[in-house]
Design a protein around this motif. Structure first.
Motif, PDB file in Angstrom:
ATOM      1  N   LEU A   1      67.034  34.365  22.350  1.00 21.37           N
ATOM      2  CA  LEU A   1      68.032  33.299  21.582  1.00 21.37           C
ATOM      3  C   LEU A   1      69.191  33.735  21.172  1.00 21.37           C
ATOM      4  O   LEU A   1      69.684  33.097  20.162  1.00 21.37           O
ATOM      5  CB  LEU A   1      66.949  32.797  20.526  1.00 21.37           C
ATOM      6  CG  LEU A   1      65.637  31.918  20.778  1.00 21.37           C
ATOM      7  CD1 LEU A   1      64.956  31.123  19.671  1.00 21.37           C
ATOM      8  CD2 LEU A   1      65.797  30.767  21.849  1.00 21.37           C
ATOM      9  N   GLN A   2      69.467  34.805  21.774  1.00 19.65           N
ATOM     10  CA  GLN A   2      70.894  35.545  21.389  1.00 19.65           C
ATOM     11  C   GLN A   2      72.209  34.223  21.228  1.00 19.65           C
ATOM     12  O   GLN A   2      72.117  33.654  22.394  1.00 19.65           O
ATOM     13  CB  GLN A   2      71.442  36.644  22.432  1.00 19.65           C
ATOM     14  CG  GLN A   2      72.499  37.342  21.727  1.00 19.65           C
ATOM     15  CD  GLN A   2      72.069  38.084  20.526  1.00 19.65           C
ATOM     16  OE1 GLN A   2      71.122  39.068  20.353  1.00 19.65           O
ATOM     17  NE2 GLN A   2      72.908  38.140  19.522  1.00 19.65           N
ATOM     18  N   GLY A   3      72.684  34.212  20.017  1.00 20.66           N
ATOM     19  CA  GLY A   3      73.774  33.348  20.215  1.00 20.66           C
ATOM     20  C   GLY A   3      73.324  31.829  19.695  1.00 20.66           C
ATOM     21  O   GLY A   3      74.215  30.976  19.755  1.00 20.66           O
ATOM     22  N   ARG A   4      72.266  31.513  19.581  1.00 16.78           N
ATOM     23  CA  ARG A   4      71.654  30.166  19.314  1.00 16.78           C
ATOM     24  C   ARG A   4      71.638  30.118  17.652  1.00 16.78           C
ATOM     25  O   ARG A   4      71.397  31.233  17.052  1.00 16.78           O
ATOM     26  CB  ARG A   4      70.432  30.231  19.988  1.00 16.78           C
ATOM     27  CG  ARG A   4      70.327  30.136  21.405  1.00 16.78           C
ATOM     28  CD  ARG A   4      71.111  28.969  22.123  1.00 16.78           C
ATOM     29  NE  ARG A   4      70.934  29.089  23.597  1.00 16.78           N
ATOM     30  CZ  ARG A   4      71.835  28.417  24.417  1.00 16.78           C
ATOM     31  NH1 ARG A   4      72.862  27.785  23.961  1.00 16.78           N
ATOM     32  NH2 ARG A   4      71.648  28.472  25.881  1.00 16.78           N
TER      33      ARG A   4
ATOM     34  N   HIS B   1      77.758  25.528  15.141  1.00 18.19           N
ATOM     35  CA  HIS B   1      76.975  24.579  16.168  1.00 18.19           C
ATOM     36  C   HIS B   1      75.740  24.706  15.848  1.00 18.19           C
ATOM     37  O   HIS B   1      75.198  25.421  15.031  1.00 18.19           O
ATOM     38  CB  HIS B   1      77.377  25.028  17.490  1.00 18.19           C
ATOM     39  CG  HIS B   1      76.729  26.229  17.582  1.00 18.19           C
ATOM     40  ND1 HIS B   1      75.650  26.582  18.653  1.00 18.19           N
ATOM     41  CD2 HIS B   1      77.549  27.439  17.317  1.00 18.19           C
ATOM     42  CE1 HIS B   1      75.872  27.909  18.605  1.00 18.19           C
ATOM     43  NE2 HIS B   1      76.728  28.577  17.934  1.00 18.19           N
ATOM     44  N   LEU B   2      74.838  23.575  16.222  1.00 14.63           N
ATOM     45  CA  LEU B   2      73.591  23.391  16.123  1.00 14.63           C
ATOM     46  C   LEU B   2      72.688  23.402  17.580  1.00 14.63           C
ATOM     47  O   LEU B   2      73.183  22.367  18.210  1.00 14.63           O
ATOM     48  CB  LEU B   2      72.895  22.746  15.101  1.00 14.63           C
ATOM     49  CG  LEU B   2      71.406  22.480  14.948  1.00 14.63           C
ATOM     50  CD1 LEU B   2      70.718  23.883  14.261  1.00 14.63           C
ATOM     51  CD2 LEU B   2      71.151  21.054  14.140  1.00 14.63           C
ATOM     52  N   ASP B   3      71.960  24.284  17.975  1.00 17.30           N
ATOM     53  CA  ASP B   3      71.241  24.231  19.373  1.00 17.30           C
ATOM     54  C   ASP B   3      69.844  23.679  19.341  1.00 17.30           C
ATOM     55  O   ASP B   3      69.359  23.081  20.143  1.00 17.30           O
ATOM     56  CB  ASP B   3      71.334  25.621  19.945  1.00 17.30           C
ATOM     57  CG  ASP B   3      72.722  26.199  20.028  1.00 17.30           C
ATOM     58  OD1 ASP B   3      73.687  25.778  20.450  1.00 17.30           O
ATOM     59  OD2 ASP B   3      73.023  27.685  19.571  1.00 17.30           O
ATOM     60  N   ILE B   4      69.133  24.191  18.085  1.00 18.15           N
ATOM     61  CA  ILE B   4      67.761  23.843  18.102  1.00 18.15           C
ATOM     62  C   ILE B   4      67.240  23.255  16.777  1.00 18.15           C
ATOM     63  O   ILE B   4      67.682  23.861  15.603  1.00 18.15           O
ATOM     64  CB  ILE B   4      66.789  25.208  18.459  1.00 18.15           C
ATOM     65  CG1 ILE B   4      67.406  26.059  19.547  1.00 18.15           C
ATOM     66  CG2 ILE B   4      65.301  25.044  18.426  1.00 18.15           C
ATOM     67  CD1 ILE B   4      67.159  27.567  19.497  1.00 18.15           C
TER      68      ILE B   4
END
Ligand code: NAP
Length: 253
Positions: free
Chosen positions: A4-7, A89-92
């Motif tokens: 999950l690198q960068g997430r 930013h929000l990914d998850i």
């Protein structure tokens, strides 16, 4: 390469139990994590969340503790804005916050019905609604909601809880269809009986009765659910959406 690198992730109810395990599992794979907690009288949840945040940072990731009651739309919107501003930013999103108020229907008063639906189902709507536009704009998102085997099978004394978790499964499948073409996957995890404060609160006889029905023969660990969440959040699950992943030791197949 960490998976999950960068997430970045927002996890509700991350100060203990399954939510904490997911937060630490994600951080171990390079994910920055916002750990939501609820300020409650009689419990120092802020300190618990701070302890989780410290562990996230010790794994080399950014951490943010965010207080919000998932039943309160305004505080959820504020939380989402704070997370997006802090991380960029929000990914998850992991909808993990949940409660039980067990009673047979005969004795189930409206406040206990309302409380469980408000946290377990309306809370999922609030949190998802607060981040979905951001994810649509970025054409990327992973929404993972923690349902329950009880939403699939029902359980004595849990009409409120079963209805809320079955609702989460329906919500997941409907939203998965709505956003599939925008790079967003929407999945649920249905844990069986996992060893946390929630199941530690069960009477001994009830725990023993449950244990006897689990083919694998033991309660699950929060880490088992965290591993499933990691998979659904990872690139390996890019083509999986609208799915309910059972983590139940064979309790329901
Ligand atoms: P837990 O140890 O009781 O933790 C519940 C979490 O939900 C806590 O972190 C709590 O926050 C948070 N929470 C409760 N009400 C909230 C609200 N209004 N706003 C924000 N956060 C709130 O339970 P758990 O076993 O880890 O359960 C996690 C999820 O898994 C729940 O959705 C539960 O229904 C589901 N699940 C659990 C099992 C099981 O056997 N344990 C099985 C199937 C599904 P604070 O700590 O800040 O109070």
């Amino acid at each position: 390469m960490p998976r999950l690198q960068g997430r970045t992730a927002l996890i509700t109810g991350a100060s203990r139990g399954i939510g904490e395990a997911i937060a630490l599992r994600f951080a171990a794979e390079g994910c920055d994590v916002a750990a939501n907690y609820l300020a409650e009288p009689g419990r120092d949840n802020a300190a618990e969340a701070a302890r989780v945040a410290q562990q996230i940072e010790s794994l080399g990731c950014r951490a943010l503790c965010v207080e919000a009651d998932v039943t309160d739309l305004a505080s959820v919107q504020q939380m989402a804005a704070q997370v997006i501003e802090t991380f960029g930013h929000l990914d998850i999103l992991v909808n993990n916050a949940g409660i039980t108020r067990d009673r047979t229907l005969k004795k189930l008063e409206k406040p206990d019905w309302d409380a469980v639906l408000a946290v377990n189902l309306t809370g999922v709507y609030h949190c998802t609604h607060a981040v979905i536009e951001h994810m649509r704009e970025h054409e990327y998102g992973r929404i993972i909601s923690i349902a329950s085997v009880v939403g699939q099978t029902g359980n004595l004394g849990q009409t409120n809880y079963a209805a809320s978790k079955a609702g989460v499964i329906g919500f997941t499948k409907a939203l998965a269809r709505e956003v599939a073409r925008r790079g967003i996957t929407v999945n649920a995890i249905a844990p069986g009986f996992i060893d946390t404060e929630m199941t530690q609160a069960m009477p001994d006889e009830a725990r023993a009765a449950v244990l006897a029905t689990i083919p694998i023969g033991r309660l699950g660990e929060p880490a088992h659910v965290a591993d499933a969440a990691l998979f659904l959040a990872s690139d390996e699950a890019a083509y999986i959406t609208g799915h309910v992943l059972n983590v139940n030791g064979g309790l329901y197949m």
